[in-house]
Design an enzyme around this catalytic site. Structure first.
Site, PDB file in Angstrom:
ATOM      1  CG  ASP A 199       2.639   2.212   3.133  1.00 42.99           C
ATOM      2  OD1 ASP A 199       1.497   2.686   3.274  1.00 42.99           O
ATOM      3  OD2 ASP A 199       3.499   2.736   2.402  1.00 42.99           O
TER       4      ASP A 199
ATOM      5  CG  ASN B 133      12.984   6.859  -2.131  1.00 43.50           C
ATOM      6  OD1 ASN B 133      11.811   6.694  -2.464  1.00 43.50           O
ATOM      7  ND2 ASN B 133      13.449   6.469  -0.962  1.00 43.50           N
TER       8      ASN B 133
ATOM      9  CG  HIS C 262       9.106   5.053  -1.420  1.00 43.96           C
ATOM     10  ND1 HIS C 262       9.456   5.726  -0.267  1.00 43.96           N
ATOM     11  CD2 HIS C 262       7.922   5.602  -1.794  1.00 43.96           C
ATOM     12  CE1 HIS C 262       8.526   6.610   0.030  1.00 43.96           C
ATOM     13  NE2 HIS C 262       7.597   6.568  -0.890  1.00 43.96           N
TER      14      HIS C 262
ATOM     15  CD  GLU D  88      12.344   4.214   1.644  1.00 47.50           C
ATOM     16  OE1 GLU D  88      11.783   4.466   0.569  1.00 47.50           O
ATOM     17  OE2 GLU D  88      12.672   5.106   2.457  1.00 47.50           O
TER      18      GLU D  88
HETATM   19  P1  PGA Z   1       2.211  11.077  -2.279  1.00 49.99           P
HETATM   20  O1  PGA Z   1       3.122   9.892  -1.739  1.00 49.99           O
HETATM   21  O2  PGA Z   1       1.032  10.441  -2.946  1.00 49.99           O
HETATM   22  O3  PGA Z   1       1.828  11.856  -1.062  1.00 49.99           O
HETATM   23  O4  PGA Z   1       3.051  11.851  -3.265  1.00 49.99           O
HETATM   24  C1  PGA Z   1       3.633   8.948  -2.600  1.00 49.99           C
HETATM   25  C2  PGA Z   1       4.600   8.011  -1.917  1.00 49.99           C
HETATM   26  O5  PGA Z   1       5.523   8.459  -1.222  1.00 49.99           O
HETATM   27  O6  PGA Z   1       4.457   6.796  -2.091  1.00 49.99           O
END
Ligand code: PGA
Length: 240
Positions: free
Chosen positions: A67, A135, A137, A142
């Site tokens: 992404d 959340n 995701h 999302e």
């Molecule tokens: P993080 O991000 O590895 O920095 O916790 C995870 C995400 O939001 O997919």
């Protein structure tokens, strides 16, 4: 789906790096799709070390970035592009023909999605490594986004924009993300979700024990026959 619990971030990163390394040894033409973020950083570092030490052939592999934040130039240090370049692509010396990243400066993001759909549909994904947001995701899928989505542009939830500030040195306007959709997660031959730290305990509980549905995207892991969740003991503290 399986859940493996390691003592700490180092342990889980080493475990995951070994799975990627084994996959690459078994299949030099591996198609690897990875998320950026704080969680997989140590996995990337250990993977690069192991690949260099064991002189593993990376000339036939393909890398796909999961992404990107829409509108950020690739030289922004908080962008996924910058992350992938510095943590994997440059250290492994992958050629531009070997990797596929969303170009979020393109005027036609729909076309960017179609380009990535075409790459994935022609090559398939052997191994996908993802994280989990606060959340639930995965990538920028999302809550509420259909599991059948291919690549798409998503409007980000407030929590994603707030938490996302941690990647940037100064306040950064985040509004939309472009992401590989969950249809392709389901079609990947193997999927690993990584989570570490106490802050991820509640979302890991929901991903593993909660109802499967778009309200909590990571619940899709329960339905993948070759899905693996790797966490540290803190992130697993509500499911043990
Ligand atoms: P993080 O991000 O590895 O920095 O916790 C995870 C995400 O939001 O997919």
């Amino acid at each position: 789906m399986k859940h493996i619990i390691l003592n700490n971030h180092e342990g889980m990163s080493d475990y995951c790096a070994n799975i990627i390394l084994d996959s690459l040894n078994q299949n030099p033409a591996l198609v690897l799709c990875m998320a950026s973020g704080h969680t997989p950083t140590r996995t990337c570092e250990l993977l690069v070390e192991k690949i260099q030490k064991e002189k593993v052939d990376t000339t036939k592999m393909t890398f796909i970035g999961l992404d990107e934040w829409v509108g950020l130039p690739p030289d922004n240090e908080g962008s996924c592009h910058y992350y992938f370049q510095h943590h994997l692509l440059l250290p492994l010396g992958l050629k531009p023909t070997q990797f596929h990243l969303f170009d979020v400066l393109s005027e036609d993001l729909h076309k960017e999605c179609e380009k990535m759909n075409a790459v994935i549909e022609s090559k398939g994904i052997d191994l996908m490594i993802v994280g989990i947001g606060m959340n639930g995701h995965i990538g920028f899928n999302e809550p509420g986004i259909p599991f059948s989505n291919k690549c798409h542009v998503a409007k980000l939830e407030e929590i994603t924009k707030e938490v996302g500030q941690k990647y940037f040195s100064g306040e950064t306007k985040l509004d939309k993300g472009i992401t590989i959709g969950l249809q392709y997660l389901m079609q990947s031959k193997q999927v690993i979700l990584l989570a570490n730290g106490l802050k991820k305990a509640a979302v890991i509980k929901e991903a593993i024990k909660g109802p499967v549905g778009t309200a909590f995207p990571a619940s899709i892991m329960q339905t993948h026959s070759n899905g693996l969740i790797i966490t540290c003991s803190e992130a697993a503290s509500l499911v043990q």
